[in-house]
Design a protein around this motif. Structure first.
Motif, PDB file in Angstrom:
ATOM      1  N   LEU A 159      61.742  42.733  84.177  1.00  0.00           N
ATOM      2  CA  LEU A 159      60.806  42.077  83.263  1.00  0.00           C
ATOM      3  C   LEU A 159      60.938  42.726  81.897  1.00  0.00           C
ATOM      4  N   CYS A 160      60.642  41.944  80.873  1.00  0.00           N
ATOM      5  CA  CYS A 160      60.569  42.556  79.543  1.00  0.00           C
ATOM      6  C   CYS A 160      59.138  43.034  79.327  1.00  0.00           C
ATOM      7  N   ASP A 161      58.918  43.747  78.242  1.00  0.00           N
ATOM      8  CA  ASP A 161      57.554  44.139  77.905  1.00  0.00           C
ATOM      9  C   ASP A 161      56.773  42.857  77.565  1.00  0.00           C
ATOM     10  N   GLY A 188      75.136  37.623  78.299  1.00  0.00           N
ATOM     11  CA  GLY A 188      74.297  36.708  77.530  1.00  0.00           C
ATOM     12  C   GLY A 188      75.023  36.225  76.300  1.00  0.00           C
ATOM     13  N   SER A 189      74.304  35.421  75.526  1.00  0.00           N
ATOM     14  CA  SER A 189      74.874  34.934  74.268  1.00  0.00           C
ATOM     15  C   SER A 189      74.521  35.894  73.121  1.00  0.00           C
ATOM     16  N   PHE A 190      73.342  36.485  73.210  1.00  0.00           N
ATOM     17  CA  PHE A 190      72.883  37.432  72.187  1.00  0.00           C
ATOM     18  C   PHE A 190      73.060  36.838  70.789  1.00  0.00           C
ATOM     19  N   ASP A 191      72.535  35.638  70.638  1.00  0.00           N
ATOM     20  CA  ASP A 191      72.762  34.845  69.421  1.00  0.00           C
ATOM     21  C   ASP A 191      71.449  34.556  68.716  1.00  0.00           C
ATOM     22  N   LEU A 243      72.855  42.376  85.375  1.00  0.00           N
ATOM     23  CA  LEU A 243      71.475  42.583  84.937  1.00  0.00           C
ATOM     24  C   LEU A 243      71.016  41.339  84.179  1.00  0.00           C
ATOM     25  N   ARG A 244      69.827  40.830  84.534  1.00  0.00           N
ATOM     26  CA  ARG A 244      69.248  39.708  83.797  1.00  0.00           C
ATOM     27  C   ARG A 244      67.768  39.973  83.561  1.00  0.00           C
ATOM     28  N   GLY A 245      67.258  39.419  82.474  1.00  0.00           N
ATOM     29  CA  GLY A 245      65.841  39.594  82.145  1.00  0.00           C
ATOM     30  C   GLY A 245      65.043  38.367  82.534  1.00  0.00           C
ATOM     31  N   LEU A 246      63.805  38.586  82.943  1.00  0.00           N
ATOM     32  CA  LEU A 246      62.922  37.467  83.306  1.00  0.00           C
ATOM     33  C   LEU A 246      61.695  37.462  82.408  1.00  0.00           C
ATOM     34  N   ARG A 247      61.437  36.300  81.821  1.00  0.00           N
ATOM     35  CA  ARG A 247      60.231  36.138  81.003  1.00  0.00           C
ATOM     36  C   ARG A 247      59.194  35.315  81.740  1.00  0.00           C
ATOM     37  N   THR A 248      59.620  34.167  82.240  1.00  0.00           N
ATOM     38  CA  THR A 248      58.672  33.188  82.796  1.00  0.00           C
ATOM     39  C   THR A 248      59.180  32.691  84.147  1.00  0.00           C
ATOM     40  N   GLU A 260      54.766  41.776  75.399  1.00  0.00           N
ATOM     41  CA  GLU A 260      54.699  41.213  74.032  1.00  0.00           C
ATOM     42  C   GLU A 260      55.936  40.400  73.664  1.00  0.00           C
ATOM     43  N   TYR A 261      56.987  40.484  74.499  1.00  0.00           N
ATOM     44  CA  TYR A 261      58.219  39.745  74.181  1.00  0.00           C
ATOM     45  C   TYR A 261      58.428  38.515  75.061  1.00  0.00           C
ATOM     46  N   THR A 262      57.411  38.171  75.839  1.00  0.00           N
ATOM     47  CA  THR A 262      57.556  37.053  76.772  1.00  0.00           C
ATOM     48  C   THR A 262      57.890  35.738  76.054  1.00  0.00           C
ATOM     49  N   ALA A 263      57.362  35.566  74.850  1.00  0.00           N
ATOM     50  CA  ALA A 263      57.565  34.297  74.140  1.00  0.00           C
ATOM     51  C   ALA A 263      58.836  34.322  73.282  1.00  0.00           C
ATOM     52  N   LEU A 264      59.523  35.442  73.307  1.00  0.00           N
ATOM     53  CA  LEU A 264      60.648  35.622  72.379  1.00  0.00           C
ATOM     54  C   LEU A 264      61.959  35.156  72.998  1.00  0.00           C
ATOM     55  N   SER A 265      62.675  34.309  72.269  1.00  0.00           N
ATOM     56  CA  SER A 265      63.993  33.881  72.743  1.00  0.00           C
ATOM     57  C   SER A 265      64.922  33.763  71.542  1.00  0.00           C
ATOM     58  N   GLY A 320      63.439  41.440  72.820  1.00  0.00           N
ATOM     59  CA  GLY A 320      63.330  41.169  74.259  1.00  0.00           C
ATOM     60  C   GLY A 320      64.548  41.691  74.999  1.00  0.00           C
ATOM     61  N   HIS A 321      65.741  41.381  74.498  1.00  0.00           N
ATOM     62  CA  HIS A 321      66.972  41.926  75.096  1.00  0.00           C
ATOM     63  C   HIS A 321      66.931  43.459  75.083  1.00  0.00           C
ATOM     64  N   GLU A 322      66.527  43.989  73.929  1.00  0.00           N
ATOM     65  CA  GLU A 322      66.503  45.446  73.779  1.00  0.00           C
ATOM     66  C   GLU A 322      65.591  46.075  74.822  1.00  0.00           C
TER      67      GLU A 322
HETATM   68  P1  ADP Z   1      71.874  33.267  77.988  1.00  0.00           P
HETATM   69  O1  ADP Z   1      72.472  32.288  77.019  1.00  0.00           O
HETATM   70  O2  ADP Z   1      72.801  33.666  79.094  1.00  0.00           O
HETATM   71  O3  ADP Z   1      70.486  32.926  78.470  1.00  0.00           O
HETATM   72  P2  ADP Z   1      70.622  35.165  76.251  1.00  0.00           P
HETATM   73  O4  ADP Z   1      71.309  35.989  75.230  1.00  0.00           O
HETATM   74  O5  ADP Z   1      69.683  34.122  75.747  1.00  0.00           O
HETATM   75  O6  ADP Z   1      71.762  34.568  77.131  1.00  0.00           O
HETATM   76  O7  ADP Z   1      69.840  36.088  77.267  1.00  0.00           O
HETATM   77  C1  ADP Z   1      70.481  37.108  77.997  1.00  0.00           C
HETATM   78  C2  ADP Z   1      69.519  37.666  79.029  1.00  0.00           C
HETATM   79  O8  ADP Z   1      68.388  38.237  78.389  1.00  0.00           O
HETATM   80  C3  ADP Z   1      68.957  36.634  79.987  1.00  0.00           C
HETATM   81  O9  ADP Z   1      68.800  37.252  81.250  1.00  0.00           O
HETATM   82  C4  ADP Z   1      67.604  36.308  79.405  1.00  0.00           C
HETATM   83  O10 ADP Z   1      66.708  35.863  80.413  1.00  0.00           O
HETATM   84  C5  ADP Z   1      67.209  37.668  78.903  1.00  0.00           C
HETATM   85  N1  ADP Z   1      66.234  37.592  77.830  1.00  0.00           N
HETATM   86  C6  ADP Z   1      66.326  36.975  76.652  1.00  0.00           C
HETATM   87  N2  ADP Z   1      65.213  37.122  75.909  1.00  0.00           N
HETATM   88  C7  ADP Z   1      64.384  37.861  76.664  1.00  0.00           C
HETATM   89  C8  ADP Z   1      63.053  38.346  76.485  1.00  0.00           C
HETATM   90  N3  ADP Z   1      62.337  38.092  75.390  1.00  0.00           N
HETATM   91  N4  ADP Z   1      62.535  39.073  77.492  1.00  0.00           N
HETATM   92  C9  ADP Z   1      63.245  39.310  78.617  1.00  0.00           C
HETATM   93  N5  ADP Z   1      64.478  38.885  78.848  1.00  0.00           N
HETATM   94  C10 ADP Z   1      65.044  38.163  77.889  1.00  0.00           C
END
Ligand code: ADP
Length: 152
Positions: free
Chosen positions: A119-121, A9-12, A87-92, A123-128, A17-19
């Motif tokens: 999936l994330c927890d 990810g970018s983690f920027d 590994l990737r996270g899914l929100r929506t 409460e973090y679905t809207a978090l980016s 949510g990432h955690e």
């Molecule tokens: P990218 O630029 O590759 O999307 P991110 O740092 O934004 O990198 O995200 C890395 C990963 O974490 C992705 O799989 C993204 O879907 C997931 N992710 C980001 N925020 C959340 C969140 N709030 N809940 C679940 N997954 C998340």
């Protein structure tokens, strides 16, 4: 054989949510490499060293977790690290549509690497990270969205 996952990810910046995704993945893998993708044409909002430092602090107590930076294709980085999983996270559902394309392309390039979605927890679905950056850019307080351990 050790089960090694790369969480790219970018983690920027790193968010709660990432955690949440990483902590849920911990029981599934022997090692997780959190990998900050560097894009030569695109500078991050926060400097790479800063993003890395926050990630390292967030997961300081977890011996299974390493933080690295990489350039190029994620699947090539996985091969170089001996990782069998992305590994990737899914929100929506929008995340799903986006991730499905990438996951299928990665599988075409490197059939030995499997993408795992968590999936994330709720409460973090809207978090980016992009929303967090926007709040920061306009002088808002982003503390509540970031991992406590990051110490930001
Ligand atoms: P990218 O630029 O590759 O999307 P991110 O740092 O934004 O990198 O995200 C890395 C990963 O974490 C992705 O799989 C993204 O879907 C997931 N992710 C980001 N925020 C959340 C969140 N709030 N809940 C679940 N997954 C998340």
């Amino acid at each position: 054989m050790q089960k090694i996952a790369v969480f790219p990810g970018s983690f920027d910046p790193v968010t709660r949510g990432h955690e949440s995704v990483v902590r849920r993945a911990l029981p599934l893998f022997d090692r997780i490499i959190i990998a900050i993708g560097e894009n030569a044409g695109k500078q991050g909002y926060f400097p790479l060293e800063q993003r890395m430092e926050w990630l390292i602090r967030t997961f300081a107590g977890e011996p299974k977790i390493e933080v690295k930076a990489y350039t190029g294709l994620t699947v090539h980085f996985c091969m170089a690290e001996g990782a069998q999983y992305i590994l990737r996270g899914l929100r929506t559902s929008a995340d799903f549509e986006f991730e499905r394309g990438i996951g299928q392309m990665n599988r075409n390039i490197e059939p030995g690497i499997e993408t795992v979605f968590l999936l994330c927890d709720p409460e973090y679905t809207a978090l980016s990270s992009s929303i967090v950056r926007e709040i920061h850019r306009h002088g808002g307080d982003i503390g509540q969205f970031l991992p406590v351990e990051a110490g930001i």
